[in-house]
Design an enzyme around this catalytic site. Structure first.
Site, PDB file in Angstrom:
ATOM      1  N   LYS A  45       7.957   3.221   7.142  1.00 11.58           N
ATOM      2  CA  LYS A  45       6.762   2.366   7.143  1.00 11.58           C
ATOM      3  C   LYS A  45       6.599   1.816   8.548  1.00 11.58           C
ATOM      4  O   LYS A  45       7.576   1.484   9.209  1.00 11.58           O
ATOM      5  CB  LYS A  45       6.949   1.216   6.149  1.00 11.58           C
ATOM      6  N   GLY A  72      -3.032  -3.616   5.694  1.00 12.53           N
ATOM      7  CA  GLY A  72      -2.704  -4.722   6.596  1.00 12.53           C
ATOM      8  C   GLY A  72      -1.249  -4.736   7.033  1.00 12.53           C
ATOM      9  O   GLY A  72      -0.675  -5.804   7.275  1.00 12.53           O
ATOM     10  N   ASN A 128       2.244   3.516  16.690  1.00 10.29           N
ATOM     11  CA  ASN A 128       0.952   3.592  16.006  1.00 10.29           C
ATOM     12  C   ASN A 128      -0.120   2.897  16.853  1.00 10.29           C
ATOM     13  O   ASN A 128      -0.132   1.663  16.976  1.00 10.29           O
ATOM     14  CB  ASN A 128       1.071   2.918  14.632  1.00 10.29           C
ATOM     15  N   CYS A 131      -4.221   1.390  14.025  1.00 10.68           N
ATOM     16  CA  CYS A 131      -4.227   0.596  12.780  1.00 10.68           C
ATOM     17  C   CYS A 131      -5.636   0.066  12.528  1.00 10.68           C
ATOM     18  O   CYS A 131      -6.064  -0.895  13.162  1.00 10.68           O
ATOM     19  CB  CYS A 131      -3.266  -0.577  12.889  1.00 10.68           C
ATOM     20  N   GLY A 248      -3.773  14.512   7.237  1.00 11.39           N
ATOM     21  CA  GLY A 248      -5.111  14.275   6.705  1.00 11.39           C
ATOM     22  C   GLY A 248      -5.597  15.378   5.794  1.00 11.39           C
ATOM     23  O   GLY A 248      -5.812  16.506   6.230  1.00 11.39           O
ATOM     24  N   GLY A 270       0.013  12.184   2.912  1.00 12.75           N
ATOM     25  CA  GLY A 270      -0.221  10.783   2.614  1.00 12.75           C
ATOM     26  C   GLY A 270      -0.748  10.564   1.212  1.00 12.75           C
ATOM     27  O   GLY A 270       0.005  10.318   0.274  1.00 12.75           O
ATOM     28  N   THR A 271      -2.070  10.667   1.052  1.00  8.71           N
ATOM     29  CA  THR A 271      -2.708  10.390  -0.242  1.00  8.71           C
ATOM     30  C   THR A 271      -2.114  11.245  -1.367  1.00  8.71           C
ATOM     31  O   THR A 271      -1.840  10.730  -2.461  1.00  8.71           O
ATOM     32  CB  THR A 271      -4.232  10.624  -0.140  1.00  8.71           C
TER      33      THR A 271
END
Length: 310
Positions: A45, A72, A128, A131, A248, A270-271
Site C-alpha cells: 500500500k 485518500g 507515487n 495521487c 489499468g 487492481g480492480t
C-alpha cells in the site's frame, strides 16, 4: 516451456503479473495472500510518513465496467511496511518486492526516501507521483517543472532502484515533454497508469462515494485504452533502461498480453483483484500463457513492444 518470467531493475521475477498499489496490500495479512499466490511479487500500500485513516466511507464502489474510488491514502505508515519488508527478507531472501511511497509534501518525500536509502531494504521503490484522491493535493506528475526539480533533488542522494507511478497523460505533446524529463534520470521504471482522476458514477440519481461530493478515480475496463496508449507512448519515447509497468483494465490474459505488446515488462492488477481476489493471478497467468502458446511465443521478450501498425 512457455514462461512469463520478467526482469525489472535487473531483478528477476517468475511471473510478470502482480498487484497494483492500493489493492489487497493494506497490511501483513493481505500481503501474505499475494505472497502465497501465483503473483510474481507484490507492491505495498502506498505509505505516507505517518499512518492515515483516509477519506470518509463509502469511498470505493464496484461498477459493471470497473470501479470508482476516493480512498485518500489510508495506510499504516512507512515504518509498518518497511519493518514487514525487512522481516520478509529473512524468510524469502531470494524474492524482491516493491515499496510504494508518497510524501504529503516535498519535504516528506525526501524524508521517506532518505529513510529507504539508509535502511537495509534492497528491493524496488515506487514513488507515487499520481495521487488523484487527496483533497487539496494536485498530482505532481502533471507539473513537469516540479517533477524535474523533485527528481533532481532525489537522485542527488538516492542510489537504490526507483520508479515512479504516473497518472494518465492524454496529449502526444505531453508524452514528449514528460519523457524528455524522465530520460534525464536513472529511473528503473515508470508505471502507467494510475486511475483516471475525478470521474463521477451515478446510481439512483446520486453519487456512489462520499468524498469530494462523488468525484473519484476511475479504474477497471474503462481505462484500458488509455493505459495501453500511455504504456506504448512511453515505450516509444523512454531510453531502454527505463522499463514500463502496465496498469489499468487488466481483466484477462488477453488484456495482459496487450499491455506487454505495447511495451510493458510487468503488469499490475487492481480492480479485477479487488473483485475476484488472489485467484485472479493464476487465472490471468494461465490465459496469458495459452495465448503465448497459440502464437508460438516462449517468453514475453519475444513480443514485448512489438505492436503492429496499419
Amino acid at each position: 516451456m512457455t514462461s512469463t518470467k520478467t526482469k525489472i531493475a535487473n531483478f528477476e521475477f517468475d511471473n510478470c503479473i502482480m498487484n497494483a498499489a492500493g489493492v489487497l496490500c493494506y497490511d501483513k495479512d493481505e500481503l501474505a495472500k499475494i505472497l502465497n499466490s501465483a503473483a510474481g511479487t507484490f507492491v505495498t500500500k502506498t505509505a505516507t510518513l505517518e499512518p492515515r485513516e483516509g477519506n470518509p466511507e463509502p469511498r470505493y464502489h464496484d461498477t459493471r465496467l470497473g470501479s470508482i474510488n476516493s480512498m485518500g491514502l489510508p495506510n499504516l505508515g512507512f515504518d509498518y511496511y518497511l519493518d514487514y519488508l525487512l522481516e520478509l527478507k529473512k524468510t524469502h531472501p531470494k524474492r524482491t518486492f516493491f515499496f510504494s511511497l508518497v510524501g504529503m509534501s516535498q519535504n516528506d518525500t525526501h524524508t521517506l526516501l532518505r529513510k529507504v536509502q539508509e535502511s537495509n531494504f534492497d528491493g524496488i521503490t515506487e514513488l507515487n507521483l499520481s495521487c488523484p484522491n487527496v483533497p487539496g493535493k494536485p498530482q505532481i506528475a502533471y507539473d513537469l517543472e516540479t517533477t524535474e526539480k523533485l527528481l533532481t533533488d532525489i537522485f542527488s542522494y538516492f542510489k537504490k532502484p526507483l520508479g515512479i507511478k504516473l497518472p494518465p497523460y492524454f496529449d502526444l505533446v505531453h508524452f514528449d515533454q514528460a519523457a524528455a524529463v524522465f530520460n534525464k534520470f536513472p529511473l528503473s521504471f515508470v508505471n502507467c497508469v494510475n486511475s483516471i482522476g475525478n470521474g463521477i458514477i451515478i446510481e439512483d440519481e446520486k453519487v456512489v462515494i462520499k468524498p469530494k461530493n462523488g468525484f473519484g478515480g476511475i479504474g477497471g475496463e474503462y481505462v484500458k485504452p488509455t493505459a495501453l496508449a500511455n504504456v506504448h507512448a512511453f515505450y516509444q519515447r523512454l531510453k531502454p533502461s527505463i522499463q514500463i509497468i502496465g496498469t489499468g483494465g487488466i481483466l484477462s490474459g488477453r488484456d495482459a498480453f496487450e499491455h506487454i505488446l505495447c511495451g510493458a515488462s510487468m503488469v499490475q492488477i487492481g480492480t479485477t483483484l479487488h473483485k475476484e481476489g488472489v485467484s485472479a493471478f493464476s487465472r490471468i497467468t494461465s490465459e496469458l500463457k495459452e495465448i503465448m502458446e497459440k502464437k508460438g511465443y516462449k517468453s514475453i521478450e519475444e513480443f514485448k513492444g512489438k505492436l503492429k501498425y496499419l
